[in-house]
Design an enzyme around this catalytic site. Sequence first.
Site: not given
Ligand code: NCD
Ligand code: ZN
Length: 339
Positions: A12, A14, A16, A40, A96, A133, A167, A239, A243, A255
């Site tokens: 899992h 991200h 970006r 996402n 997802k 999720h 998660h 996860d 950011h 988040a």
């Molecule tokens: C994730 C994100 O920033 O894309 N944020 C997070 O707090 N985990 C999205 C997600 O997996 O919920």
């Molecule tokens: Zn995530």
Amino acid sequence: MEITLTSPLDMHLHVRDGEMMRLVAPLSAQYFAGAVIMPNLVPPVVDEQSLRAYAARVKNAADDASFLPLMTLFFRNYSESDLRVAKTIPGFFAVKLYPAGVTTNSDMGVQSLRTAEPTLRSMEELDIPLLVHGESHGFVMDREAEFLPAYRYLAEQFPKLRICMEHITTAAAAHVLDEYENLSATITLHHLEFTLDDVLGTAMKPHLFCKPIAKREEDREALLQLALSAHPRVMFGSDSAPHPQHRKECYDCSAGVFSAPVALAGLAKIFARHRALDKLQAFVCDNACRLYGLHPPTKTVLLRDTPLHVPMQYCSYGQSVVPLYAGEQIPWSASIVRE
Ligand code: NCD
Ligand code: ZN
């Protein structure tokens, strides 16, 4: 002390897009043999064209022949033929599902599971895994617990669908996992390590703020129990959700915990502390390979108890992002064994 891992996977992740991806993707590709790439983006990855294009950009940014991006589509109502086409795309792995509005960039998520049924039925027939999720819109500490009936509904209505509870953060979710053979789960490093007390019990730590929020000590203990015992349907999913620093250190902090560069060293620290290093290979690779029939590229990672000094931030391509354990020293570090 040291241990060798073969082809660790992050189930899992991200990464970006654009400059941020150029910064973070190589940090995962360095030590992982593959990762499940979350869809996402804005706009989300919802069709063949955007999936193919995103897969190519991820490969390019990771720039490592022994890193396998496992690509996902963002859940919407897909026709059976859409899904048949998706299955032909190299690297396509799963769909997802986000309930609408529960986390970062999930506004186009699902409003009602009932309307999702035809797509879920097709996924079951085509054997396409569903990643979920699992949070409601309720009080922040109760969101995962409130979603558990939805997991039960999915597991019962679609008995052949492979469903991953992403998660998980609660002891209650660990119990539901054991009720159904077609459920699996991912667990992050930060949920094995922290509770809500660490996030805001002393000072508010924006870099530990994520969805789902870390819960109570008894929840963390239950997750540890799953990971350290190498539960056969539990996998590591960082996860890691970067950011920009200014979006974390501000009045409305986004988040997400950026853990990718320290993930394996952090796991080694936890598994060593509990004398369970022999279970780490199952958690970071073997369970996922067995559950999904994966054959990741060979990548051999040596974890050794020599300290790692974690930088305060990673900066390049005009981006700055703060990792988990920033500025700290962790007692384990990872390196690649060249064959
Ligand atoms: C994730 C994100 O920033 O894309 N944020 C997070 O707090 N985990 C999205 C997600 O997996 O919920
Ligand atoms: Zn995530």
